[in-house]
Motif scaffolding. Structure first.
Motif, PDB file in Angstrom:
ATOM      1  N   GLU A   1      -8.887   0.266  -7.798  1.00 39.16           N
ATOM      2  CA  GLU A   1      -8.298   0.347  -6.453  1.00 39.16           C
ATOM      3  C   GLU A   1      -9.349   0.788  -5.438  1.00 39.16           C
ATOM      4  O   GLU A   1      -9.404   0.273  -4.326  1.00 39.16           O
ATOM      5  CB  GLU A   1      -7.110   1.320  -6.456  1.00 39.16           C
ATOM      6  CG  GLU A   1      -6.295   1.316  -5.203  1.00 39.16           C
ATOM      7  CD  GLU A   1      -5.469   0.055  -4.997  1.00 39.16           C
ATOM      8  OE1 GLU A   1      -5.079  -0.182  -3.839  1.00 39.16           O
ATOM      9  OE2 GLU A   1      -5.217  -0.687  -5.964  1.00 39.16           O
TER      10      GLU A   1
ATOM     11  N   GLU B   1      -7.336   3.402 -11.165  1.00 39.10           N
ATOM     12  CA  GLU B   1      -7.700   4.114  -9.931  1.00 39.10           C
ATOM     13  C   GLU B   1      -9.058   3.651  -9.419  1.00 39.10           C
ATOM     14  O   GLU B   1      -9.230   3.403  -8.225  1.00 39.10           O
ATOM     15  CB  GLU B   1      -7.715   5.623 -10.179  1.00 39.10           C
ATOM     16  CG  GLU B   1      -6.351   6.208 -10.430  1.00 39.10           C
ATOM     17  CD  GLU B   1      -6.398   7.634 -10.953  1.00 39.10           C
ATOM     18  OE1 GLU B   1      -5.446   8.390 -10.666  1.00 39.10           O
ATOM     19  OE2 GLU B   1      -7.375   7.994 -11.651  1.00 39.10           O
TER      20      GLU B   1
ATOM     21  N   ASN C   1       2.160   0.688  -4.366  1.00 39.02           N
ATOM     22  CA  ASN C   1       0.952   1.374  -4.827  1.00 39.02           C
ATOM     23  C   ASN C   1       0.842   2.797  -4.273  1.00 39.02           C
ATOM     24  O   ASN C   1      -0.210   3.407  -4.373  1.00 39.02           O
ATOM     25  CB  ASN C   1      -0.309   0.596  -4.421  1.00 39.02           C
ATOM     26  CG  ASN C   1      -0.499  -0.659  -5.232  1.00 39.02           C
ATOM     27  OD1 ASN C   1       0.078  -0.813  -6.296  1.00 39.02           O
ATOM     28  ND2 ASN C   1      -1.307  -1.557  -4.734  1.00 39.02           N
TER      29      ASN C   1
ATOM     30  N   ASN D   1       0.799  -1.222   0.000  1.00 42.25           N
ATOM     31  CA  ASN D   1       0.000   0.000   0.000  1.00 42.25           C
ATOM     32  C   ASN D   1       0.831   1.271   0.000  1.00 42.25           C
ATOM     33  O   ASN D   1       0.432   2.262  -0.600  1.00 42.25           O
ATOM     34  CB  ASN D   1      -0.948   0.001   1.199  1.00 42.25           C
ATOM     35  CG  ASN D   1      -2.024  -1.037   1.062  1.00 42.25           C
ATOM     36  OD1 ASN D   1      -2.445  -1.358  -0.032  1.00 42.25           O
ATOM     37  ND2 ASN D   1      -2.456  -1.582   2.172  1.00 42.25           N
TER      38      ASN D   1
ATOM     39  N   ARG E   1      -2.227   5.435  -5.026  1.00 39.02           N
ATOM     40  CA  ARG E   1      -3.113   5.825  -3.923  1.00 39.02           C
ATOM     41  C   ARG E   1      -3.073   7.333  -3.673  1.00 39.02           C
ATOM     42  O   ARG E   1      -4.096   7.934  -3.379  1.00 39.02           O
ATOM     43  CB  ARG E   1      -2.761   5.053  -2.662  1.00 39.02           C
ATOM     44  CG  ARG E   1      -3.160   3.608  -2.766  1.00 39.02           C
ATOM     45  CD  ARG E   1      -2.688   2.804  -1.570  1.00 39.02           C
ATOM     46  NE  ARG E   1      -3.474   1.598  -1.508  1.00 39.02           N
ATOM     47  CZ  ARG E   1      -4.397   1.362  -0.595  1.00 39.02           C
ATOM     48  NH1 ARG E   1      -4.629   2.215   0.352  1.00 39.02           N
ATOM     49  NH2 ARG E   1      -5.088   0.240  -0.631  1.00 39.02           N
ATOM     50  N   ASN E   2      -1.916   7.945  -3.782  1.00 40.48           N
ATOM     51  CA  ASN E   2      -1.832   9.399  -3.610  1.00 40.48           C
ATOM     52  C   ASN E   2      -2.595  10.120  -4.716  1.00 40.48           C
ATOM     53  O   ASN E   2      -3.255  11.129  -4.464  1.00 40.48           O
ATOM     54  CB  ASN E   2      -0.374   9.857  -3.581  1.00 40.48           C
ATOM     55  CG  ASN E   2       0.333   9.444  -2.306  1.00 40.48           C
ATOM     56  OD1 ASN E   2      -0.305   9.225  -1.274  1.00 40.48           O
ATOM     57  ND2 ASN E   2       1.649   9.340  -2.367  1.00 40.48           N
TER      58      ASN E   2
END
Length: 143
Positions: free
Chosen positions: A67, A64, A33, A29, A37-38
């Protein structure tokens, strides 16, 4: 005394499993990723009005959106979708919620329409051709 040693060894091995598992999740994470994620966090924002709680996002890629669906129940969409925009709001106490999603597909894509109503639950899907894309809109409501 022998039982205590076996119990200690068992607890250490049991705990070690969770530490290793947690470390792998942190790496996945945060490191591998992290950039994805950001990017998602920059696009997702809270909904100001609606049922009380919720989020919205626009201009998402399929990666995105996929996710996001790992932690939410959101509708699965085709892998060639782009320009994804969603809006999800929920009440918090009651099971009331509203979910809508729009996305673009290539013009040659086959898209079905849907109009389902059963009491306080409804689902609708429509599409329109915009240039060389098909804009699909899906809406789900539980009140």
């Amino acid at each position: 005394m022998k039982r205590i040693k076996i119990s200690v060894i068992f607890m250490l091995l049991f705990s070690l499993y969770f530490y290793v598992d947690y470390s792998i999740k942190i790496y996945t994470n945060r490191v591998s990723n992290g950039e994805l994620r950001n990017g998602i966090m920059e696009k997702v924002s809270p909904i100001e009005n609606g049922l009380g709680f919720g989020t919205k996002a626009s201009n998402l890629s399929i990666k995105e959106y996929s996710e996001i669906t790992k932690v939410n129940w959101f509708k699965k969409i085709p892998n060639n979708a782009e320009n994804i925009e969603y809006r999800y709001s929920y009440e918090g106490f009651l099971p009331d919620y509203s979910f809508s999603i729009s996305y673009d597909l290539p013009k040659e894509s086959q898209v079905d329409t849907l109009n389902f109503v059963d009491g306080s639950f409804s689902k609708k899907q429509s599409f329109k051709v915009v240039g060389n894309k098909v804009r699909v809109t899906y809406y789900e409501l539980q009140m």
